[in-house]
Scaffold this motif. Structure first.
Motif, PDB file in Angstrom:
ATOM      1  N   CYS A  30      -2.658   7.091   6.729  1.00  0.00           N
ATOM      2  CA  CYS A  30      -2.595   6.430   5.418  1.00  0.00           C
ATOM      3  C   CYS A  30      -4.001   6.276   4.872  1.00  0.00           C
ATOM      4  O   CYS A  30      -4.927   5.919   5.608  1.00  0.00           O
ATOM      5  CB  CYS A  30      -1.942   5.059   5.552  1.00  0.00           C
ATOM      6  N   GLU A  31      -4.125   6.507   3.589  1.00  0.00           N
ATOM      7  CA  GLU A  31      -5.421   6.387   2.922  1.00  0.00           C
ATOM      8  C   GLU A  31      -5.933   4.950   2.968  1.00  0.00           C
ATOM      9  O   GLU A  31      -7.102   4.700   2.722  1.00  0.00           O
ATOM     10  CB  GLU A  31      -5.296   6.881   1.474  1.00  0.00           C
ATOM     11  N   GLN A  32      -5.041   4.019   3.313  1.00  0.00           N
ATOM     12  CA  GLN A  32      -5.468   2.621   3.356  1.00  0.00           C
ATOM     13  C   GLN A  32      -6.012   2.223   4.728  1.00  0.00           C
ATOM     14  O   GLN A  32      -6.186   1.044   5.030  1.00  0.00           O
ATOM     15  CB  GLN A  32      -4.310   1.719   2.923  1.00  0.00           C
TER      16      GLN A  32
ATOM     17  N   GLY B 189      -0.782  10.037   3.823  1.00  0.00           N
ATOM     18  CA  GLY B 189       0.511   9.346   3.833  1.00  0.00           C
ATOM     19  C   GLY B 189       1.174   9.195   2.481  1.00  0.00           C
ATOM     20  O   GLY B 189       2.399   9.257   2.371  1.00  0.00           O
ATOM     21  N   TYR B 190       0.393   9.007   1.439  1.00  0.00           N
ATOM     22  CA  TYR B 190       1.024   8.709   0.152  1.00  0.00           C
ATOM     23  C   TYR B 190       1.816   9.871  -0.412  1.00  0.00           C
ATOM     24  O   TYR B 190       2.626   9.672  -1.314  1.00  0.00           O
ATOM     25  CB  TYR B 190       0.011   8.187  -0.872  1.00  0.00           C
TER      26      TYR B 190
END
Ligand code: MTE
Ligand code: MO
Length: 247
Positions: free
Chosen positions: A128-130, A209-210
């Motif tokens: 995930c980019e987060q 992930g997005y």
């Protein structure tokens, strides 16, 4: 280049490609079939498949022992869309996934129909980019199979996918037809949980992930993406992320 020449060239090189993905050479020699297991349309030819996939690496797949004990859930975890809630209450038995746009035979698949199609299970790393990652096991039907069964038209260049919570994204045919791009209805050996996108989510394993949309609502084939939304190709790219940021 004439179609015939192109077919012969591809036939010659098919042994180098990812063999067997969509059937045998008979499809090339005899031209596309309209029926049968894979129902290839005249446009989603095996030639296109071989060409698009010839250099494409698969992402690493793990054994089941690598599956993370905890796979986080993020952003939408239970859409408050009324239609979704109704469908969830009946175990998604009335759920349909429309596939439309630049296809020969638009269709709307039930969950049972998707489950009856050839399935693929893959244990992969989700990033995930987060700032977190986890390994999960996903089971579903390759998007390439679904697109072949409706018959992608020759003009189709992108696949638009929309989710019930308003998320949407677009995918070039490299990702849409990639063997590890699946419509997943199963996770870690069970049904896909609601928090992870039930009844069906996308897995696009080479992307952050997005791009693996949850809660799929529709699939559409198109020839351009600049007319959608603000013209940046996806909801998240309108928020400042890259349309494409492969991992
Ligand atoms: N429809 C929809 N798809 C989505 C999201 C979302 O909120 N809604 N979040 C995205 C993001 S940023 C990630 S990392 C993954 C998270 O999936 P998970 O909740 O199963 O971990 O789904 C992606 N797909
Ligand atoms: Mo994410």
């Amino acid at each position: 280049m004439s179609d015939l020449t192109r077919r012969r060239l591809v036939l010659g090189s098919s042994a180098l490609g990812l063999g067997g993905l969509l059937g045998g050479c008979e499809l090339i020699e005899n031209g596309p079939r309209r029926s049968g297991l894979y129902g290839l349309s005249d446009t989603l030819t095996l030639a296109t498949q071989r060409f698009l996939l010839r250099d494409q690496p698969l992402v690493r797949e793990f054994g089941p022992e690598a599956i993370s004990a905890v796979f986080p859930t993020i952003n939408t975890t239970d859409p408050d869309n009324p239609d979704y809630r109704r469908s969830k209450a009946v175990g998604f038995s009335d759920w349909r996934l429309p596939v439309s746009g630049l296809v020969e035979r638009p269709a709307a698949f039930t969950l049972a129909e998707l489950k009856a199609m050839p399935a693929r299970t893959q244990v992969t790393l989700h990033a995930c980019e987060q700032g977190w990652s986890a390994i999960g096991g996903w089971t579903g039907v390759p998007l390439s199979h679904v697109l072949a069964s409706v018959g992608l038209k020759r003009e189709a260049r992108f696949i638009v996918i929309r989710s019930v919570d308003g998320w949407w994204d677009t995918y070039d045919l490299f990702d849409a037809l990639h063997p590890q791009t699946i419509l997943a209805y199963g996770m870690n050996g069970g049904d896909l949980p609601v928090a992870h996108g039930a009844p069906v989510r996308l897995r696009v394993e080479r992307q952050l992930g997005y791009k693996s949309l949850k809660y799929l609502a529709s699939i559409e084939a198109t020839d351009r993406v600049d007319g959608l939304g603000q013209g940046r190709g996806s909801m998240v790219s309108e928020m400042g992320f890259s349309w494409y940021a492969g991992i």
